[in-house]
Design an enzyme around this catalytic site. Sequence first.
Site, PDB file in Angstrom:
ATOM      1  CB  CYS A 176      -0.973  -0.031   1.175  1.00 55.94           C
ATOM      2  SG  CYS A 176      -2.332   1.162   1.032  1.00 55.94           S
ATOM      3  CG  HIS A 215      -3.234  -3.737   3.352  1.00 58.33           C
ATOM      4  ND1 HIS A 215      -2.342  -3.066   4.153  1.00 58.33           N
ATOM      5  CD2 HIS A 215      -3.842  -2.783   2.606  1.00 58.33           C
ATOM      6  CE1 HIS A 215      -2.408  -1.765   3.908  1.00 58.33           C
ATOM      7  NE2 HIS A 215      -3.304  -1.571   2.972  1.00 58.33           N
ATOM      8  CD  GLU A 264      -0.503  -5.686   5.848  1.00 55.40           C
ATOM      9  OE1 GLU A 264      -0.825  -4.496   5.985  1.00 55.40           O
ATOM     10  OE2 GLU A 264      -0.301  -6.198   4.722  1.00 55.40           O
TER      11      GLU A 264
END
Length: 224
Positions: A86, A195, A197
């Site tokens: 990002c 994302h 994660e």
Amino acid sequence: MTRIGVITFPGTLDDVDAARAVRLAGAEAVSLWHADADLKGVDAVIVPGGFSYGDYLRAGAIARFAPVMGKVVEAAGKGMPVLGICNGFQVLCEAGLLPGALTRNEGLHFVCRDEWLRVEQTNTAWTSRYEPGAQILVPVKNAEGRYQAAPSVLDELEGEGRVVFRYAGENPNGSQRNIAGIASADGRVVGLMPHPEHATEPLTGPSDDGLGMFLSVIDSLVSA
């Protein structure tokens, strides 16, 4: 144990999540502060999402000059794996580690939802755990996620197999050619707007959707 640095800028939101994903993958997460020109001997670096100071000018435009980024650029030139997520993707583009730029979403709205991505390339340091053509569900949350580059650059990325992820369903931000992530020529530096994660399950155990990226770099470093 593999040591993966996670950079924090003033305004970074996702450094804690990135560090958690690193630990779930079996590596040691090492905190790196933007103002310190020291990578603390890490084996790889993650530039996580959220915000960085100076984004009011252009996302990542000021953060690229942070002392730690000078060391990241230097280390990447020597083959260190680097992942920008990002805002981190934006910073890597501004720092010249990846081509193109991330601009305001096509609809000028902040987007926050899960999106299906198609894995285009598995020959990078961050994607070897995936199957070519696999579709993974990864959260997207951005306002400046529209990837753009000159037609010649886009053709070069396509021709060299450096488009790593594409949006498989709806394109949430108007990125050219549905690009969600790209890689450097050597496949060691990857920028990704969604994302990974956040695509890990804290209660039921990690999913393959996001954790594969962190496992891939560990495999890459151990086998190097």
